[in-house]
Design an enzyme around this catalytic site. Structure first.
Site, PDB file in Angstrom:
ATOM      1  N   LYS A  53       0.843  -1.208   0.000  1.00 17.64           N
ATOM      2  CA  LYS A  53       0.000   0.000   0.000  1.00 17.64           C
ATOM      3  C   LYS A  53       0.874   1.252   0.000  1.00 17.64           C
ATOM      4  O   LYS A  53       0.564   2.241  -0.677  1.00 17.64           O
ATOM      5  CB  LYS A  53      -0.936   0.004   1.220  1.00 17.64           C
ATOM      6  CG  LYS A  53      -2.092  -0.972   1.086  1.00 17.64           C
ATOM      7  CD  LYS A  53      -2.836  -1.158   2.401  1.00 17.64           C
ATOM      8  CE  LYS A  53      -3.781  -2.343   2.297  1.00 17.64           C
ATOM      9  NZ  LYS A  53      -4.318  -2.784   3.596  1.00 17.64           N
ATOM     10  N   GLN A  97      -5.429  -1.748   9.596  1.00 12.69           N
ATOM     11  CA  GLN A  97      -5.202  -3.059   8.986  1.00 12.69           C
ATOM     12  C   GLN A  97      -5.769  -4.153   9.885  1.00 12.69           C
ATOM     13  O   GLN A  97      -5.511  -4.186  11.092  1.00 12.69           O
ATOM     14  CB  GLN A  97      -3.697  -3.260   8.756  1.00 12.69           C
ATOM     15  CG  GLN A  97      -3.338  -4.555   8.048  1.00 12.69           C
ATOM     16  CD  GLN A  97      -3.802  -4.613   6.594  1.00 12.69           C
ATOM     17  OE1 GLN A  97      -3.909  -3.595   5.926  1.00 12.69           O
ATOM     18  NE2 GLN A  97      -4.102  -5.800   6.120  1.00 12.69           N
ATOM     19  N   ASP A 120     -11.925   2.365   3.986  1.00 14.62           N
ATOM     20  CA  ASP A 120     -12.125   0.916   3.882  1.00 14.62           C
ATOM     21  C   ASP A 120     -13.603   0.563   3.700  1.00 14.62           C
ATOM     22  O   ASP A 120     -13.929  -0.579   3.384  1.00 14.62           O
ATOM     23  CB  ASP A 120     -11.647   0.251   5.183  1.00 14.62           C
ATOM     24  CG  ASP A 120     -10.433  -0.627   4.984  1.00 14.62           C
ATOM     25  OD1 ASP A 120     -10.177  -1.028   3.846  1.00 14.62           O
ATOM     26  OD2 ASP A 120      -9.751  -0.890   5.994  1.00 14.62           O
TER      27      ASP A 120
HETATM   28  N1  GUN Z   1      -6.915  -7.066   5.893  1.00 10.87           N
HETATM   29  C1  GUN Z   1      -7.067  -7.789   4.757  1.00 10.87           C
HETATM   30  N2  GUN Z   1      -7.702  -7.048   3.818  1.00 10.87           N
HETATM   31  C2  GUN Z   1      -7.956  -5.848   4.376  1.00 10.87           C
HETATM   32  C3  GUN Z   1      -8.581  -4.655   3.900  1.00 10.87           C
HETATM   33  O1  GUN Z   1      -9.063  -4.544   2.768  1.00 10.87           O
HETATM   34  N3  GUN Z   1      -8.638  -3.645   4.790  1.00 10.87           N
HETATM   35  C4  GUN Z   1      -8.146  -3.743   6.039  1.00 10.87           C
HETATM   36  N4  GUN Z   1      -8.270  -2.700   6.831  1.00 10.87           N
HETATM   37  N5  GUN Z   1      -7.561  -4.810   6.509  1.00 10.87           N
HETATM   38  C5  GUN Z   1      -7.475  -5.862   5.675  1.00 10.87           C
END
Ligand code: GUN
Length: 282
Positions: A53, A97, A120
């Protein structure tokens, strides 16, 4: 073989290029989009996602504000970090996350994020707005699926869509987005009777179960569009929830794993961050 192999890598690259162009445009207005990612603990997969990211943000010109916290971080300390980002005008999006270490309350932490910074789409306000058909940030993976359908001009309107999986991260928001796109939607799960029979009704079949290669051709109506959200490690291979070769022989279009839905999730995160900065207007 399916007529169309849906190329998520190519669509994600196009989305990133569009975001990069829009970031430049906002820059001329004095707005620099910023994304804060909060990572708690040492989960290797989470560290790897967060690293990717950060690279994506650098590529498109989004500023990263990343915080890595030790696994024994308290709920209070985590929420204090979230509060800080909520108040920081340079941060337009906050991503916590998941999964969090077991002692932390993810629901309460997610709810602490300012709804306008929820890139998200997990905040109760975002989900509530989606249910009500109002504009909101959409969860990145299901929105990535919708972006793939748009890219290949697959219009769900009037079609039968079947979503396998009812998770709050994928299955439920996926169903809501397909309803918004005027599909007739069925959501299946582990208790569904005659799962193959229900799946065979689908014009668009979305598999989000987390069971390697469970969906074979017996679940698929000839000519259906098959979207595989699964990413499962089997030995040293990555496979989806769909038995690719078997299903590709009957589907009209199919997403591969890797290279289908996977690349879209991160691309949509960038798009959601851009939208949050644009909406904030600063
Ligand atoms: N963990 C795995 N995929 C995601 C996601 O799309 N967002 C977040 N915040 N955590 C994750």
């Amino acid at each position: 073989m399916a007529e169309i192999i849906i190329d998520g890598k190519a669509v994600a690259a196009r989305v990133r290029a569009e975001v990069a162009a829009d970031v430049k445009r906002l820059g001329q207005l004095g707005i620099e989009p910023g994304l804060a990612v909060i990572l708690v603990g040492e989960d290797p997969a989470s560290h790897s996602y967060v690293g990717m990211k950060e690279r994506d943000c650098a590529e498109v010109g989004i500023r990263s504000f990343d915080t890595r916290l030790p696994a024994d971080t308290s709920q209070g300390a985590l929420e204090a970090i979230i509060d800080g980002f909520n108040e920081d005008a340079a941060v337009h999006g906050i991503l916590l996350q998941l999964p969090l270490p077991g002692h932390l309350d993810a629901e309460s932490a997610i709810a602490r994020i300012a709804p306008e910074k929820d890139v998200d789409g997990f905040h109760p306000v975002s989900i509530g707005r989606l249910v009500r058909g109002l504009p909101s940030a959409h969860a990145c993976t299901p929105e990535g699926v919708m972006e793939l359908l748009r890219a290949y001009e697959i219009d769900p309107a009037g079609k039968r869509a079947v979503v396998i999986g009812r998770s709050v991260l994928v299955g439920k928001p996926m169903a809501l987005l397909l309803i918004e796109a005027n599909a007739t939607v069925t959501v299946c799960h582990s208790r569904t009777h005659d799962l193959p029979g229900v799946c065979r009704e689908a014009d668009i079949l979305v598999a989000a179960i987390g069971r390697p290669e469970m969906i074979d051709a017996s679940y698929v109506k000839p000519g259906a569009v098959v979207i595989d959200v699964g990413i499962n490690r089997v030995g040293d291979r990555l496979v989806g929830d769909v038995a690719y070769e078997d299903v590709a022989a009957v589907a009209s279009a199919i997403t591969p794993v890797p290279g289908g839905v996977g690349p879209m999730t991160r691309a949509i995160l960038l798009k959601n961050t851009l939208a949050a900065a644009e909406a904030a207007g600063r």
